[in-house]
Design an enzyme around this catalytic site. Structure first.
Site, PDB file in Angstrom:
ATOM      1  N   ASP A   1      -3.942  -6.176 -18.498  1.00  0.00           N
ATOM      2  CA  ASP A   1      -3.101  -4.897 -18.910  1.00  0.00           C
ATOM      3  C   ASP A   1      -3.039  -4.564 -20.105  1.00  0.00           C
ATOM      4  OD1 ASP A   1      -2.313  -5.166 -15.963  1.00  0.00           O
ATOM      5  OD2 ASP A   1      -0.765  -6.869 -16.766  1.00  0.00           O
TER       6      ASP A   1
ATOM      7  N   GLY B   1       0.787  -1.200  -0.003  1.00  0.00           N
ATOM      8  CA  GLY B   1       0.124   0.060  -0.083  1.00  0.00           C
ATOM      9  C   GLY B   1       0.840   1.298  -0.028  1.00  0.00           C
TER      10      GLY B   1
ATOM     11  N   MET C   1      -4.173  -7.322  -6.540  1.00  0.00           N
ATOM     12  CA  MET C   1      -3.946  -8.666  -7.145  1.00  0.00           C
ATOM     13  C   MET C   1      -4.839  -9.533  -7.849  1.00  0.00           C
ATOM     14  SD  MET C   1      -0.627  -7.996  -6.852  1.00  0.00           S
ATOM     15  CE  MET C   1      -0.084  -9.630  -7.763  1.00  0.00           C
TER      16      MET C   1
ATOM     17  N   LYS D   1     -17.291 -15.471  -8.593  1.00  0.00           N
ATOM     18  CA  LYS D   1     -16.544 -13.982  -8.768  1.00  0.00           C
ATOM     19  C   LYS D   1     -17.654 -12.988  -8.782  1.00  0.00           C
ATOM     20  CE  LYS D   1     -13.001 -12.102 -11.559  1.00  0.00           C
ATOM     21  NZ  LYS D   1     -11.653 -12.161 -11.214  1.00  0.00           N
TER      22      LYS D   1
ATOM     23  N   ASN E   1      -5.425   1.354 -13.461  1.00  0.00           N
ATOM     24  CA  ASN E   1      -4.692   0.463 -12.982  1.00  0.00           C
ATOM     25  C   ASN E   1      -3.129   0.888 -13.101  1.00  0.00           C
ATOM     26  OD1 ASN E   1      -3.666  -2.121 -11.557  1.00  0.00           O
ATOM     27  ND2 ASN E   1      -3.163  -2.838 -13.675  1.00  0.00           N
TER      28      ASN E   1
ATOM     29  N   ASN F   1       1.490   2.895  -2.591  1.00  0.00           N
ATOM     30  CA  ASN F   1       0.953   3.846  -3.586  1.00  0.00           C
ATOM     31  C   ASN F   1      -0.332   4.510  -2.922  1.00  0.00           C
ATOM     32  OD1 ASN F   1       2.478   3.984  -6.240  1.00  0.00           O
ATOM     33  ND2 ASN F   1       2.632   1.952  -5.813  1.00  0.00           N
TER      34      ASN F   1
ATOM     35  N   HIS G   1       0.700  -0.357 -13.665  1.00  0.00           N
ATOM     36  CA  HIS G   1       1.326  -1.523 -13.902  1.00  0.00           C
ATOM     37  C   HIS G   1       2.718  -1.263 -13.790  1.00  0.00           C
ATOM     38  CE1 HIS G   1       1.924  -5.652 -15.171  1.00  0.00           C
ATOM     39  NE2 HIS G   1       2.854  -5.130 -16.146  1.00  0.00           N
TER      40      HIS G   1
HETATM   41  C1  GRF Z   1       3.200  -1.326  -7.772  1.00  0.00           C
HETATM   42  O1  GRF Z   1       4.662  -1.485  -8.054  1.00  0.00           O
HETATM   43  C2  GRF Z   1       2.126  -1.626  -8.888  1.00  0.00           C
HETATM   44  O2  GRF Z   1       2.793  -0.879 -10.102  1.00  0.00           O
HETATM   45  C3  GRF Z   1       2.051  -3.080  -8.902  1.00  0.00           C
HETATM   46  O3  GRF Z   1       1.794  -3.333  -7.575  1.00  0.00           O
HETATM   47  C4  GRF Z   1       2.687  -2.670  -6.694  1.00  0.00           C
HETATM   48  C5  GRF Z   1       2.085  -2.112  -5.628  1.00  0.00           C
HETATM   49  O4  GRF Z   1       2.999  -1.574  -4.616  1.00  0.00           O
HETATM   50  N1  GRF Z   1       0.861  -3.123  -9.557  1.00  0.00           N
HETATM   51  P1  GRF Z   1       2.273  -1.067  -3.222  1.00  0.00           P
HETATM   52  O5  GRF Z   1       1.257  -1.810  -2.622  1.00  0.00           O
HETATM   53  O6  GRF Z   1       1.464   0.293  -3.590  1.00  0.00           O
HETATM   54  O7  GRF Z   1       3.466  -0.612  -2.168  1.00  0.00           O
END
Ligand code: GRF
Length: 197
Positions: free
Chosen positions: A147, A14, A92, A67, A109, A16, A111
């Site tokens: 993606d 987390g 994920m 789902k 998203n 980000n 990536h």
């Molecule tokens: C990021 O690098 C993103 O690109 C990928 O998962 C990572 C998440 O990192 N999809 P965080 O949980 O935000 O630290």
């Protein structure tokens, strides 16, 4: 202008999410985080959200028969919170038709590669295996193709000698921490995605 109401989906660390929270707190991002949604009970993202007073929800995919039912629950949660944009930041789970149908063109998203290169899991390791000198990160619209949706923004990140997947991933994250809030701000201003017309 009213702040853009967003949900952030995360499964793990987390960092980000943390960056989005801090941009909002500093007044650098015209958004309100109405929900942090995690599919993993022990996701550190839940701790980060609660610490900052952001509504945090753990929704266990295993508690649902399918789902579609799991995503139905997510859709009602997002609607109840008035969410306009869903931001996947380290989430994920592959998004399915129920969520996509309810939020068409409204899910983005992050990536860790320069798409269309290195789609799917372990993108930094894929970059190392391919011996490229440069990789990066992309923010893209989520569609049915993994993606594969429209790329809204990309930034390059160098691959350095001696890099392993985790050192490269950490370097990529430093870029993601400013790129993702920047993209959300452009969406809030109506300059990307045109959600607010
Ligand atoms: C990021 O690098 C993103 O690109 C990928 O998962 C990572 C998440 O990192 N999809 P965080 O949980 O935000 O630290």
């Amino acid at each position: 202008m009213k702040p853009l109401i967003i949900a952030v989906f995360a499964s793990g660390e987390g960092t980000n999410l943390q960056s989005i929270i801090e941009h909002v707190e500093r007044g650098d991002l015209d958004a309100s985080i109405a929900a942090v949604v995690c599919d993993k009970k022990n996701a550190h993202a839940l701790v980060r959200a609660r610490r900052s007073g952001v509504p945090a929800f753990f929704v266990d995919p295993k508690a649902f028969a399918s789902k579609d039912e799991f995503e139905g629950k997510l859709v009602s949660l997002l609607r109840q919170q008035g969410v306009e944009l869903v931001v996947l930041a380290g989430y994920m789970h592959i998004v399915g038709s129920v969520l996509l149908g309810a939020f068409p063109n409204r899910i983005i998203n992050l990536h860790p590669s320069l798409l269309p290169a290195f789609k799917g899991a372990n993108a930094p390791q894929q970059a190392i295996d391919a011996k490229v000198k440069e990789t990066g990160t992309s923010v893209h619209v989520v569609t049915r193709e993994l993606d594969g949706g429209e790329v809204l923004a990309q930034e390059k990140v160098p691959v350095l000698e001696g890099d392993g997947a985790s050192s490269l991933q950490e370097r990529i994250k430093k870029t993601e921490h400013w790129l993702l809030p920047e993209v959300i701000q452009l969406i809030a201003e109506g300059k990307l995605l045109e959600l607010r017309k």
